[in-house]
Design a protein around this motif. Structure first.
Motif, short mmCIF file in Angstrom:
data_model
loop_
_atom_site.label_atom_id
_atom_site.label_comp_id
_atom_site.label_asym_id
_atom_site.label_seq_id
_atom_site.Cartn_x
_atom_site.Cartn_y
_atom_site.Cartn_z
N GLU A 141 16.54 -4.38 0.76
CA GLU A 141 16.36 -5.65 1.46
C GLU A 141 16.72 -5.53 2.93
O GLU A 141 16.03 -6.10 3.79
N ARG A 142 17.79 -4.82 3.25
CA ARG A 142 18.17 -4.64 4.65
C ARG A 142 17.08 -3.88 5.41
O ARG A 142 16.73 -4.24 6.54
N ALA A 143 16.57 -2.84 4.79
CA ALA A 143 15.53 -2.04 5.44
C ALA A 143 14.26 -2.87 5.63
O ALA A 143 13.58 -2.76 6.66
N ALA A 144 13.94 -3.72 4.65
CA ALA A 144 12.75 -4.57 4.76
C ALA A 144 12.90 -5.56 5.90
O ALA A 144 11.97 -5.78 6.69
N ARG A 145 14.07 -6.19 6.00
CA ARG A 145 14.31 -7.17 7.06
C ARG A 145 14.26 -6.51 8.45
O ARG A 145 13.84 -7.13 9.42
N ALA A 146 14.69 -5.25 8.51
CA ALA A 146 14.70 -4.54 9.78
C ALA A 146 13.35 -3.91 10.12
O ALA A 146 13.20 -3.27 11.16
N GLY A 147 12.36 -4.10 9.24
CA GLY A 147 11.03 -3.54 9.48
C GLY A 147 10.97 -2.04 9.34
O GLY A 147 10.09 -1.39 9.94
N GLN A 148 11.84 -1.47 8.51
CA GLN A 148 11.93 -0.02 8.38
C GLN A 148 11.14 0.53 7.19
O GLN A 148 11.03 1.76 7.04
N ILE A 149 10.58 -0.33 6.36
CA ILE A 149 9.89 0.14 5.16
C ILE A 149 8.41 0.39 5.41
O ILE A 149 7.85 1.37 4.93
N THR A 150 7.76 -0.48 6.16
CA THR A 150 6.33 -0.32 6.39
C THR A 150 5.94 -0.72 7.80
O THR A 150 6.57 -1.59 8.40
N GLN A 151 4.88 -0.07 8.28
CA GLN A 151 4.27 -0.44 9.55
C GLN A 151 2.97 -1.19 9.34
O GLN A 151 2.27 -1.53 10.29
N ASN A 152 2.65 -1.47 8.08
CA ASN A 152 1.41 -2.18 7.75
C ASN A 152 1.57 -3.67 8.07
O ASN A 152 2.47 -4.32 7.57
N LYS A 153 0.67 -4.20 8.90
CA LYS A 153 0.73 -5.60 9.33
C LYS A 153 -0.43 -6.43 8.77
O LYS A 153 -0.64 -7.57 9.17
N GLN A 154 -1.20 -5.88 7.82
CA GLN A 154 -2.34 -6.61 7.26
C GLN A 154 -1.87 -7.85 6.51
O GLN A 154 -0.81 -7.84 5.85
N ASN A 155 -2.65 -8.91 6.59
CA ASN A 155 -2.32 -10.08 5.80
C ASN A 155 -2.78 -9.89 4.37
O ASN A 155 -3.47 -8.91 4.04
N LEU A 156 -2.39 -10.81 3.51
CA LEU A 156 -2.69 -10.67 2.08
C LEU A 156 -4.19 -10.64 1.82
O LEU A 156 -4.66 -9.87 0.98
N GLY A 157 -4.95 -11.44 2.55
CA GLY A 157 -6.40 -11.46 2.36
C GLY A 157 -7.04 -10.12 2.64
O GLY A 157 -7.91 -9.65 1.88
N ALA A 158 -6.61 -9.45 3.71
CA ALA A 158 -7.16 -8.14 4.05
C ALA A 158 -6.81 -7.11 2.99
O ALA A 158 -7.63 -6.26 2.61
#
Length: 249
Positions: A141-158
């Motif tokens: 959870e900490r890594a997710a909040r800090a943006g450390q897990i993924t660089q993918n910025k696609q929205n759910l529809g994409a």
């Protein structure tokens, strides 16, 4: 600590007993899976929860696909189609191995890789299965909040658009000879490599039909095909619904 048990109460080995004839008749208003003795399934559930912690799109996409499968009547193993759990593994495989960049990491590989770097060779098994995965939810959870897990910025529809393309196009998933394996780097094995090239009978008095027309490997019980209930009519229906969804999109 890289790995911890999903429950603080030690679990005894799964009991071996005669299966009682349990049947609910009529509409009881409950939709659930009931697990009497397979404790390994607790780790499956925890693994899914950890993936949901990685990114909110995991849960959102999983719910969408489950709702879609139910609406299109292709999520009833009793009638030869696929369980909701199977569709969730399809979603995880896509988000982990097909989406560019990946939305989620391979939590099982992370744990195995860490043990390899530490020189650990004596792996503790649970009922004979390797249940290692990165289950430190607070760290995830900490890594997710800090943006450390993924660089993918696609929205759910994409993401959904590409998900339906992947399972419907000839250049995507090869239903005939590939196995989805979320524990494996890359996410794909071949049916040939697992010996899943033709149907088998198993269980007491050969009462259980194991099919491999569609193959999804269980993350821990790796000889278990989650899609074993999918028959010829079922796999045709599932593929047709993916193509229909892609055409609509």
């Amino acid at each position: 600590m890289l790995f911890r048990s999903p429950t603080s109460i030690p679990l005894p080995p799964s009991p071996v007993r005669e299966h009682a004839n349990l049947e609910y008749k009529g509409d009881v208003g409950i939709h659930c899976d009931i697990n009497f003795s397979n404790y390994v399934a607790i780790y499956n559930t925890t693994l899914l929860r950890c993936y949901c912690k990685c990114d909110p799109r995991v849960r959102e996409m999983g719910l969408f696909v489950k709702t879609w499968a139910k609406a299109r009547q292709i999520n009833t193993p009793y009638y030869g189609t696929l369980s909701s759990y199977g569709y969730i593994l399809m979603v995880l495989h896509y988000l982990m191995n097909i989406a560019k960049p990946p939305v989620i990491p391979n939590l099982q590989h992370i744990a195995r890789d860490a043990d390899a770097w530490a020189g650990k060779t004596d792996i503790e098994l649970f009922e004979g299965f390797d249940i290692r995965f990165d289950s430190n939810e607070q760290r995830i959870e900490r890594a997710a909040r800090a943006g450390q897990i993924t660089q993918n910025k696609q929205n759910l529809g994409a993401l959904l658009r590409e998900f339906f393309w992947y399972y419907s196009d000839r250049q995507g998933f090869r239903w005939i000879d590939e196995v989805i394996s979320i524990r494996t780097v890359g996410g794909i094995l071949t049916k040939q490599s697992k010996g899943w090239t033709e149907g088998k009978w198993a269980g007491e008095n050969n009462k259980i039909r194991l099919r491999y027309l569609f193959a999804i490997e269980d993350p821990f019980e790796i000889e278990h095909n989650i899609a074993r209930t999918v028959g010829h009519t079922g796999v045709v229906a599932i593929r047709d619904e993916f193509r229909r969804a892609w055409d609509i999109i």
